[in-house]
Design an enzyme around this catalytic site. Structure first.
Site, PDB file in Angstrom:
ATOM      1  N   ARG A 181       0.852  -1.197   0.000  1.00 22.93           N
ATOM      2  CA  ARG A 181       0.000   0.000   0.000  1.00 22.93           C
ATOM      3  C   ARG A 181       0.880   1.236   0.000  1.00 22.93           C
ATOM      4  O   ARG A 181       1.753   1.373   0.862  1.00 22.93           O
ATOM      5  CB  ARG A 181      -0.900   0.046   1.240  1.00 22.93           C
ATOM      6  CG  ARG A 181      -1.883  -1.103   1.365  1.00 22.93           C
ATOM      7  CD  ARG A 181      -3.124  -0.858   0.555  1.00 22.93           C
ATOM      8  NE  ARG A 181      -3.890  -2.082   0.410  1.00 22.93           N
ATOM      9  CZ  ARG A 181      -4.942  -2.401   1.169  1.00 22.93           C
ATOM     10  NH1 ARG A 181      -5.346  -1.591   2.107  1.00 22.93           N
ATOM     11  NH2 ARG A 181      -5.583  -3.538   0.943  1.00 22.93           N
ATOM     12  N   GLU A 183       0.644   4.152   1.157  1.00 21.54           N
ATOM     13  CA  GLU A 183      -0.051   5.121   1.998  1.00 21.54           C
ATOM     14  C   GLU A 183       0.892   5.687   3.048  1.00 21.54           C
ATOM     15  O   GLU A 183       1.943   5.147   3.319  1.00 21.54           O
ATOM     16  CB  GLU A 183      -1.286   4.490   2.647  1.00 21.54           C
ATOM     17  CG  GLU A 183      -1.016   3.261   3.469  1.00 21.54           C
ATOM     18  CD  GLU A 183      -2.297   2.466   3.706  1.00 21.54           C
ATOM     19  OE1 GLU A 183      -3.391   2.999   3.497  1.00 21.54           O
ATOM     20  OE2 GLU A 183      -2.186   1.298   4.096  1.00 21.54           O
ATOM     21  N   ARG A 189      -0.943   1.724  12.664  1.00 24.53           N
ATOM     22  CA  ARG A 189      -1.765   0.676  12.037  1.00 24.53           C
ATOM     23  C   ARG A 189      -1.326   0.334  10.623  1.00 24.53           C
ATOM     24  O   ARG A 189      -1.831  -0.597  10.021  1.00 24.53           O
ATOM     25  CB  ARG A 189      -3.231   1.124  11.944  1.00 24.53           C
ATOM     26  CG  ARG A 189      -3.822   1.600  13.236  1.00 24.53           C
ATOM     27  CD  ARG A 189      -5.279   1.999  13.069  1.00 24.53           C
ATOM     28  NE  ARG A 189      -5.430   3.075  12.112  1.00 24.53           N
ATOM     29  CZ  ARG A 189      -6.237   3.031  11.068  1.00 24.53           C
ATOM     30  NH1 ARG A 189      -6.960   1.962  10.836  1.00 24.53           N
ATOM     31  NH2 ARG A 189      -6.327   4.051  10.234  1.00 24.53           N
ATOM     32  N   HIS A 190      -0.450   1.139  10.065  1.00 23.04           N
ATOM     33  CA  HIS A 190      -0.147   0.974   8.637  1.00 23.04           C
ATOM     34  C   HIS A 190       1.321   0.701   8.362  1.00 23.04           C
ATOM     35  O   HIS A 190       2.194   1.253   9.010  1.00 23.04           O
ATOM     36  CB  HIS A 190      -0.551   2.229   7.870  1.00 23.04           C
ATOM     37  CG  HIS A 190      -2.021   2.477   7.857  1.00 23.04           C
ATOM     38  ND1 HIS A 190      -2.618   3.418   8.636  1.00 23.04           N
ATOM     39  CD2 HIS A 190      -3.005   1.866   7.165  1.00 23.04           C
ATOM     40  CE1 HIS A 190      -3.932   3.400   8.416  1.00 23.04           C
ATOM     41  NE2 HIS A 190      -4.189   2.467   7.536  1.00 23.04           N
ATOM     42  N   GLU A 345      -9.883  -2.191  13.610  1.00 25.07           N
ATOM     43  CA  GLU A 345     -10.254  -3.088  12.512  1.00 25.07           C
ATOM     44  C   GLU A 345      -9.157  -4.111  12.254  1.00 25.07           C
ATOM     45  O   GLU A 345      -7.989  -3.767  12.175  1.00 25.07           O
ATOM     46  CB  GLU A 345     -10.476  -2.255  11.246  1.00 25.07           C
ATOM     47  CG  GLU A 345     -10.795  -3.082  10.030  1.00 25.07           C
ATOM     48  CD  GLU A 345     -10.560  -2.324   8.717  1.00 25.07           C
ATOM     49  OE1 GLU A 345     -10.708  -1.101   8.692  1.00 25.07           O
ATOM     50  OE2 GLU A 345     -10.196  -2.995   7.741  1.00 25.07           O
ATOM     51  N   SER A 348     -11.784  -7.051   6.860  1.00 21.45           N
ATOM     52  CA  SER A 348     -12.882  -6.529   6.044  1.00 21.45           C
ATOM     53  C   SER A 348     -13.413  -7.666   5.206  1.00 21.45           C
ATOM     54  O   SER A 348     -12.626  -8.420   4.633  1.00 21.45           O
ATOM     55  CB  SER A 348     -12.377  -5.462   5.077  1.00 21.45           C
ATOM     56  OG  SER A 348     -12.245  -4.252   5.735  1.00 21.45           O
ATOM     57  N   ARG A 399      -1.796  -6.955  11.917  1.00 27.27           N
ATOM     58  CA  ARG A 399      -2.748  -6.345  12.855  1.00 27.27           C
ATOM     59  C   ARG A 399      -3.284  -7.336  13.868  1.00 27.27           C
ATOM     60  O   ARG A 399      -3.433  -6.992  15.034  1.00 27.27           O
ATOM     61  CB  ARG A 399      -3.916  -5.732  12.089  1.00 27.27           C
ATOM     62  CG  ARG A 399      -3.492  -4.481  11.365  1.00 27.27           C
ATOM     63  CD  ARG A 399      -4.598  -3.487  11.298  1.00 27.27           C
ATOM     64  NE  ARG A 399      -4.205  -2.432  10.376  1.00 27.27           N
ATOM     65  CZ  ARG A 399      -5.048  -1.677   9.712  1.00 27.27           C
ATOM     66  NH1 ARG A 399      -6.344  -1.850   9.871  1.00 27.27           N
ATOM     67  NH2 ARG A 399      -4.610  -0.743   8.905  1.00 27.27           N
TER      68      ARG A 399
HETATM   69  P1  ATP Z   1      -7.591   0.991   7.029  1.00 27.50           P
HETATM   70  O1  ATP Z   1      -8.924   1.663   6.835  1.00 27.50           O
HETATM   71  O2  ATP Z   1      -7.291   0.654   8.445  1.00 27.50           O
HETATM   72  O3  ATP Z   1      -6.459   1.701   6.341  1.00 27.50           O
HETATM   73  P2  ATP Z   1      -8.328  -0.681   4.856  1.00 27.50           P
HETATM   74  O4  ATP Z   1      -9.802  -0.428   4.913  1.00 27.50           O
HETATM   75  O5  ATP Z   1      -7.510  -0.035   3.828  1.00 27.50           O
HETATM   76  O6  ATP Z   1      -7.699  -0.418   6.319  1.00 27.50           O
HETATM   77  P3  ATP Z   1      -8.558  -3.264   3.701  1.00 27.50           P
HETATM   78  O7  ATP Z   1      -8.201  -2.744   2.366  1.00 27.50           O
HETATM   79  O8  ATP Z   1      -9.945  -3.630   3.961  1.00 27.50           O
HETATM   80  O9  ATP Z   1      -8.094  -2.235   4.827  1.00 27.50           O
HETATM   81  O10 ATP Z   1      -7.549  -4.467   4.056  1.00 27.50           O
HETATM   82  C1  ATP Z   1      -7.913  -5.623   4.766  1.00 27.50           C
HETATM   83  C2  ATP Z   1      -7.116  -5.767   6.053  1.00 27.50           C
HETATM   84  O11 ATP Z   1      -5.729  -5.601   5.800  1.00 27.50           O
HETATM   85  C3  ATP Z   1      -7.428  -4.719   7.110  1.00 27.50           C
HETATM   86  O12 ATP Z   1      -8.506  -5.092   7.908  1.00 27.50           O
HETATM   87  C4  ATP Z   1      -6.159  -4.693   7.923  1.00 27.50           C
HETATM   88  O13 ATP Z   1      -6.135  -5.764   8.855  1.00 27.50           O
HETATM   89  C5  ATP Z   1      -5.094  -4.953   6.897  1.00 27.50           C
HETATM   90  N1  ATP Z   1      -4.421  -3.723   6.445  1.00 27.50           N
HETATM   91  C6  ATP Z   1      -4.885  -2.821   5.541  1.00 27.50           C
HETATM   92  N2  ATP Z   1      -3.984  -1.867   5.290  1.00 27.50           N
HETATM   93  C7  ATP Z   1      -2.899  -2.169   6.060  1.00 27.50           C
HETATM   94  C8  ATP Z   1      -1.603  -1.556   6.222  1.00 27.50           C
HETATM   95  N3  ATP Z   1      -1.257  -0.483   5.539  1.00 27.50           N
HETATM   96  N4  ATP Z   1      -0.730  -2.137   7.079  1.00 27.50           N
HETATM   97  C9  ATP Z   1      -1.059  -3.253   7.765  1.00 27.50           C
HETATM   98  N5  ATP Z   1      -2.262  -3.879   7.633  1.00 27.50           N
HETATM   99  C10 ATP Z   1      -3.172  -3.352   6.795  1.00 27.50           C
END
Ligand code: ATP
Length: 425
Positions: A181, A183, A189-190, A345, A348, A399
């Site tokens: 990602r 981001e 969390r990321h 979270e 998803s 996570r």
């Molecule tokens: P968030 O809103 O917290 O950024 P997201 O909605 O982008 O998450 P999803 O795309 O639904 O997350 O990804 C599924 C799962 O992957 C999430 O529930 C989370 O556990 C994990 N996840 C998502 N982005 C990250 C990240 N940058 N680093 C670590 N784990 C992640």
């Protein structure tokens, strides 16, 4: 000999020849206190430096700072004194990563690593026992390339590929793969790279089949709790956390998004009096909801279902019963849910659209051109064959490890955390 041994630098690699004997009284401040070694020979095979970049004691203290700034500054001189002056000084994440071998020698990091690997194995065995087949999604994805461009992108999710497997006649699939990602990862969390535990399955009657199956991640937590009592205690001695509250089987807490927002409005902190049913939750809202659910339902694990369509991607299936504007009012909701652990979270999931025309309409409604690169090929698969109703979900391994153990950041749960500024070691 004793003087020579006393001069060996800590963390050197030695080989000793010794007899094992019982001490006259238990040895204090040692992990093994009922035996001691009577050394007859000692060889220094690989000495450690006189001054370590980070001592073992410091490595086993809680990381004090996860900031990525100051990268490139000299290692070893940045150990920061913690506010409480007890014990050895604690270090920042940067110091830990600059001293990666010492970071890994810390018992707390080894306990986290062991729990992480077991969670991954438990995910796999839980699904294999339920007829899921493992598959491997690609990490490199091409942009629409005219005339054979060399451009490629890193996969942000195995989503499309899981669905291609279902279209390809697999009834239940899962993958364990790196997800990337781009981001801002300066949050606890990321990361820019994490491990995704993903699954997708055919739906026979109703999408709650997917929800119930995914609630099975509770099995992972129960098993870990049983197998790793000592390791969990060890982690807790460094990163204090409350005992995790899990629901009894059959007592799982499932709220609709509307119910969750209502709970926040009515019983949450004042700043959430006006949260809306058609807007996604912010992180502070999620945490406040976590505290409310713990208080009311005595659990740290729960599901929030029926997210508004504004908060979900185009492939999420709309809930036909409420889309017509019945009980939940004008807000269109989806058959999609998130699962939470300690107010954060972790997963998803939901039902996906399996008809190409419906999919195209949703893509347009989201303001995306169905003919755009990457999207056109995805929709095309649903025109190649008739695809059964299906759904699935994705869990971030980093996570579930971090929040299960109550760690302050996912960066501690990863072997080699990656952020926009951190690509080494
Ligand atoms: P968030 O809103 O917290 O950024 P997201 O909605 O982008 O998450 P999803 O795309 O639904 O997350 O990804 C599924 C799962 O992957 C999430 O529930 C989370 O556990 C994990 N996840 C998502 N982005 C990250 C990240 N940058 N680093 C670590 N784990 C992640």
């Amino acid at each position: 000999m004793v003087r020579w041994i006393a001069g060996i630098n800590p963390e050197s690699f030695v080989v000793i020849e010794a007899g094992v004997q019982r001490p006259i009284e238990p040895v204090k401040r040692c992990r093994v206190s009922n035996f001691e070694l009577r050394i007859t020979r000692c060889y220094l095979l690989a000495p450690a430096p006189v001054i370590l970049g980070m001592t073992l004691a410091a490595a086993n203290r809680p990381v004090v700072d996860f900031n990525d700034e100051a990268i490139g500054a000299k290692a070893g001189v940045r150990e920061e004194e913690e506010t409480d002056k007890e014990g050895p000084p604690a270090a920042s994440m940067l110091v830990h990563l600059d001293n990666i071998a010492m970071h890994k020698r810390a018992p707390v990091q080894q306990a986290i690593a062991d729990i992480r690997m077991e969670m991954k194995h438990l995910f796999r065995s839980y699904l294999k026992a339920r007829g899921f087949k493992e598959f491997e999604p690609p990490s490199l994805i091409g942009a629409a390339s005219e005339g054979g461009s060399n451009e490629a992108f890193l996969a942000q999710s195995p989503q499309f590929y899981k669905q291609f497997e279902i279209a390809g006649g697999r009834k239940r699939v899962f993958s364990i793969a790196s997800v990337f990602r781009a981001e801002n990862s300066n949050t606890p969390r990321h990361m820019t790279e994490f491990t995704g535990l993903d699954l997708e399955m055919e739906i026979r009657h109703n999408y709650s089949e997917v929800l119930y199956l995914l609630e099975g991640v509770l099995y992972i937590f129960r098993q870990v709790h049983r197998i790793f009592k000592d390791e969990i205690e060890l982690v807790r001695s460094v990163y204090p956390s409350s005992e995790i509250l899990l629901p009894e089987p059959g007592q799982e807490v499932r709220l609709t998004f509307t119910q969750a927002q209502q709970l926040l409005r009515e019983e949450g902190p004042a700043e959430f009096r006006h949260v809306r049913d058609d807007e996604d939750m912010t992180t502070p809202q999620e945490k406040a909801l976590g505290a409310l659910v713990r208080q009311k339902f005595n659990t740290d694990f729960y599901v929030v279902d029926k997210f508004p369509e504004t908060a979900r991607p185009f492939y999420a299936k709309l809930d036909d019963t409420t889309a017509a504007g019945s009980a939940e009012g004008a807000v269109k909701v989806t058959n999609a849910f998130d699962m939470f652990l300690r107010g954060q979270e972790i997963l998803s999931g939901g039902q996906r659209i399996n008809h190409p025309n419906e999919l195209e309409a949703r893509i347009r409604a989201k303001g995306i051109d169905p003919a755009s690169p990457g999207i056109d090929g995805y929709v095309q698969v649903f025109r190649q064959v008739g695809v059964p109703p299906h759904g699935g979900g994705g869990i971030g391994l980093d996570r579930i490890v971090a929040w299960y153990l109550g760690l302050p950041s996912v960066h501690l749960a990863a072997y080699y955390p990656r952020t926009p500024r951190r690509l080494l070691p």
